[in-house]
Each structure stands twice: as structure tokens, then as C-alpha cells.
Design a protein around this motif. Structure first.
Motif, mmCIF file in Angstrom:
data_model
loop_
_atom_site.group_PDB
_atom_site.id
_atom_site.type_symbol
_atom_site.label_atom_id
_atom_site.label_comp_id
_atom_site.label_asym_id
_atom_site.label_seq_id
_atom_site.Cartn_x
_atom_site.Cartn_y
_atom_site.Cartn_z
ATOM 1 N N TYR A 168 13.186 -5.414 5.737
ATOM 2 C CA TYR A 168 11.782 -5.210 5.391
ATOM 3 C C TYR A 168 11.632 -3.945 4.559
ATOM 4 C CZ TYR A 168 10.937 -8.568 9.123
ATOM 5 O OH TYR A 168 10.932 -9.692 9.909
ATOM 6 N N ASP A 169 10.533 -3.860 3.837
ATOM 7 C CA ASP A 169 10.120 -2.630 3.168
ATOM 8 C C ASP A 169 8.924 -2.099 3.921
ATOM 9 O OD1 ASP A 169 11.662 -1.757 1.066
ATOM 10 O OD2 ASP A 169 10.540 -2.822 -0.489
ATOM 11 N N LEU A 170 9.016 -0.859 4.399
ATOM 12 C CA LEU A 170 7.848 -0.171 4.944
ATOM 13 C C LEU A 170 7.153 0.499 3.767
ATOM 14 C CD1 LEU A 170 9.344 1.579 8.098
ATOM 15 C CD2 LEU A 170 8.141 -0.602 7.980
ATOM 16 N N GLU A 171 5.852 0.327 3.656
ATOM 17 C CA GLU A 171 5.120 0.924 2.541
ATOM 18 C C GLU A 171 4.033 1.845 3.070
ATOM 19 O OE1 GLU A 171 2.798 -0.296 -1.555
ATOM 20 O OE2 GLU A 171 2.847 -1.757 0.072
ATOM 21 N N ILE A 172 3.980 3.044 2.491
ATOM 22 C CA ILE A 172 2.935 4.015 2.790
ATOM 23 C C ILE A 172 2.215 4.288 1.480
ATOM 24 C CG2 ILE A 172 2.399 6.342 3.606
ATOM 25 C CD1 ILE A 172 5.178 6.280 5.035
ATOM 26 N N GLN A 173 0.931 3.969 1.432
ATOM 27 C CA GLN A 173 0.125 4.291 0.251
ATOM 28 C C GLN A 173 -0.698 5.519 0.575
ATOM 29 O OE1 GLN A 173 -2.154 1.111 -1.564
ATOM 30 N NE2 GLN A 173 -0.769 -0.396 -0.670
ATOM 31 N N MET A 174 -0.587 6.513 -0.269
ATOM 32 C CA MET A 174 -1.330 7.761 -0.104
ATOM 33 C C MET A 174 -2.389 7.814 -1.199
ATOM 34 S SD MET A 174 -1.365 10.421 1.799
ATOM 35 C CE MET A 174 -1.661 12.166 1.843
ATOM 36 N N LEU A 175 -3.661 7.626 -0.799
ATOM 37 C CA LEU A 175 -4.775 7.664 -1.742
ATOM 38 C C LEU A 175 -5.436 9.031 -1.650
ATOM 39 C CD1 LEU A 175 -6.288 4.150 -0.934
ATOM 40 C CD2 LEU A 175 -4.515 4.730 -2.595
ATOM 41 N N LEU A 176 -5.654 9.662 -2.792
ATOM 42 C CA LEU A 176 -6.200 11.020 -2.833
ATOM 43 C C LEU A 176 -7.615 11.027 -3.395
ATOM 44 C CD1 LEU A 176 -3.037 12.870 -4.162
ATOM 45 C CD2 LEU A 176 -3.877 12.783 -1.818
ATOM 46 N N TYR A 177 -8.450 11.932 -2.844
ATOM 47 C CA TYR A 177 -9.830 12.085 -3.283
ATOM 48 C C TYR A 177 -10.132 13.565 -3.484
ATOM 49 C CZ TYR A 177 -9.910 7.468 -1.105
ATOM 50 O OH TYR A 177 -9.621 6.173 -0.742
ATOM 51 N N ASN A 178 -11.145 13.839 -4.286
ATOM 52 C CA ASN A 178 -11.674 15.200 -4.467
ATOM 53 C C ASN A 178 -10.604 16.211 -4.885
ATOM 54 O OD1 ASN A 178 -14.173 14.166 -3.609
ATOM 55 N ND2 ASN A 178 -13.662 14.547 -1.478
#
Length: 189
Positions: A68-78
Motif C-alpha cells: 500500500y501507499d500511505l498518503e499524507i496531504q498537508m494543506l496550508l493556509y494564511n
């Protein structure tokens, strides 16, 4: 004469009557009259702005049997940013992912960071250009190989220092497998 005055008074009164059904507009009617292209261009203010400088989204993708691929998406604001896991040197606040030791799976390779960060000198951090700062939405993937057919739940955490707020974040996560279905989620317990 009285009849004439009464007639004109009644005439004036009836001619000044306002048709309230035509003047009553609600916000839905007003928005319906604005073209869609103009509605989408309206600036967003107030409570619609994110209160946190980042958002984590976790996912798992099956590649083949037991891989499997573990995916972490880091979305940034401000205008938030953090140190890349690929940053050189011993930096305690760089982005990292840890799981408890276990006999159920093996994490393969290092993170694959997309898009790759560039080293930029930041005079406010006094890092002499050694740190790769991440200031855009970024995805991290790491391979996971399941070594058992048993159900399991393994705890871990994601950690990083979010700037410019300068807070050390430690988010508990869980990797679990139940009836052959693998999940990777934030542990809200």
C-alpha cells in the motif's frame, strides 16, 4: 365641493399605494440575479477563513497484494510553512511520521514528497539556507507492506513545527486493518 375633495383624496391615496410584492427581495433572489462568474469572484471574508494554518488529509492506496501507499496531504493556509522532511541537519521541528514497532507491517523507503521543495534562504529563521521550507500544499507517500493476515491497530504520530505561529504540532494517527481493509486515519480518541 366635499365630494370633489373626497374624490381627489381617495385618488391620491390609491395612486400612492406601493406594490410590496414587487419590492420585497431576499438574498436568494439577489444572488440568483448575479451572474455565476461574478458570484465566484466575490472575496471571502470573516468566518469562511480557516481558523487553523494547516489541514492534514490521510489516505491509503492499494498498489498490489499486501503493498500500500500511505498518503499524507498537508494543506496550508494564511501563509503558513514548515520544514521539509528532506531538510538537511538535525532540526527537531521538521515534518516527520512515526509508528510504534510492530510485527504486522513494514514501512518501506522514505517519504516521497510532491512537489519537491527548494532551499530558500529565510533571514527570519537564521538557518543560513540549510532548511528546505514547505510553503505550498504538499503530498507525502510512503510504502507499507503488510506481513500478516491478522487484524491490527497500530498507533503513531505526525509531527512538525508550523510557522509563523511557531507551534510544535503532534497529531496522533492510527494504521489499522480489519477484515483485509487497511485504513490510515487521524486518531481522535
Amino acid at each position: 365641493m366635499k365630494n370633489t375633495i373626497l374624490f381627489f383624496s381617495l385618488f391620491i391615496l390609491l395612486s400612492c399605494k406601493i406594490d410590496h410584492s414587487k419590492t420585497k427581495l431576499n438574498s436568494e433572489t439577489v444572488l440568483a440575479e448575479i451572474p455565476k462568474s461574478e458570484v465566484s469572484m466575490q472575496p471571502v471574508y470573516g468566518p469562511n477563513l480557516p481558523s487553523e494554518p494547516y489541514e492534514l488529509i490521510l489516505d491509503v492506496h492499494k498498489l498490489s497484494n499486501g503493498i500500500y501507499d500511505l498518503e499524507i496531504q498537508m494543506l496550508l493556509y494564511n501563509n503558513a510553512y514548515y520544514a521539509s522532511p528532506n531538510a538537511k541537519g538535525d532540526l527537531s521541528g521538521k515534518f516527520a511520521f512515526f509508528v510504534n514497532n510492530n510485527d504486522f507491517f513494514i514501512l518501506k523507503n522514505n517519504f516521497i514528497e510532491t512537489p519537491l521543495t527548494n532551499k530558500n534562504y529565510d533571514s527570519s529563521t537564521n538557518d543560513k539556507g540549510l532548511t528546505s521550507w514547505v510553503g505550498v500544499n504538499t503530498s507525502y507517500k510512503q510504502k507499507l507492506e503488510i506481513t500478516t493476515t491478522e487484524d491490527f491497530e497500530i498507533n503513531g504520530f505526525i509531527q512538525f513545527t508550523i510557522e509563523p505561529r511557531c507551534t510544535f504540532e503532534k497529531i496522533p494517527v492510527i494504521i489499522k486493518c480489519k477484515n483485509g481493509v487497511v485504513k490510515f486515519e487521524i486518531n481522535n480518541c
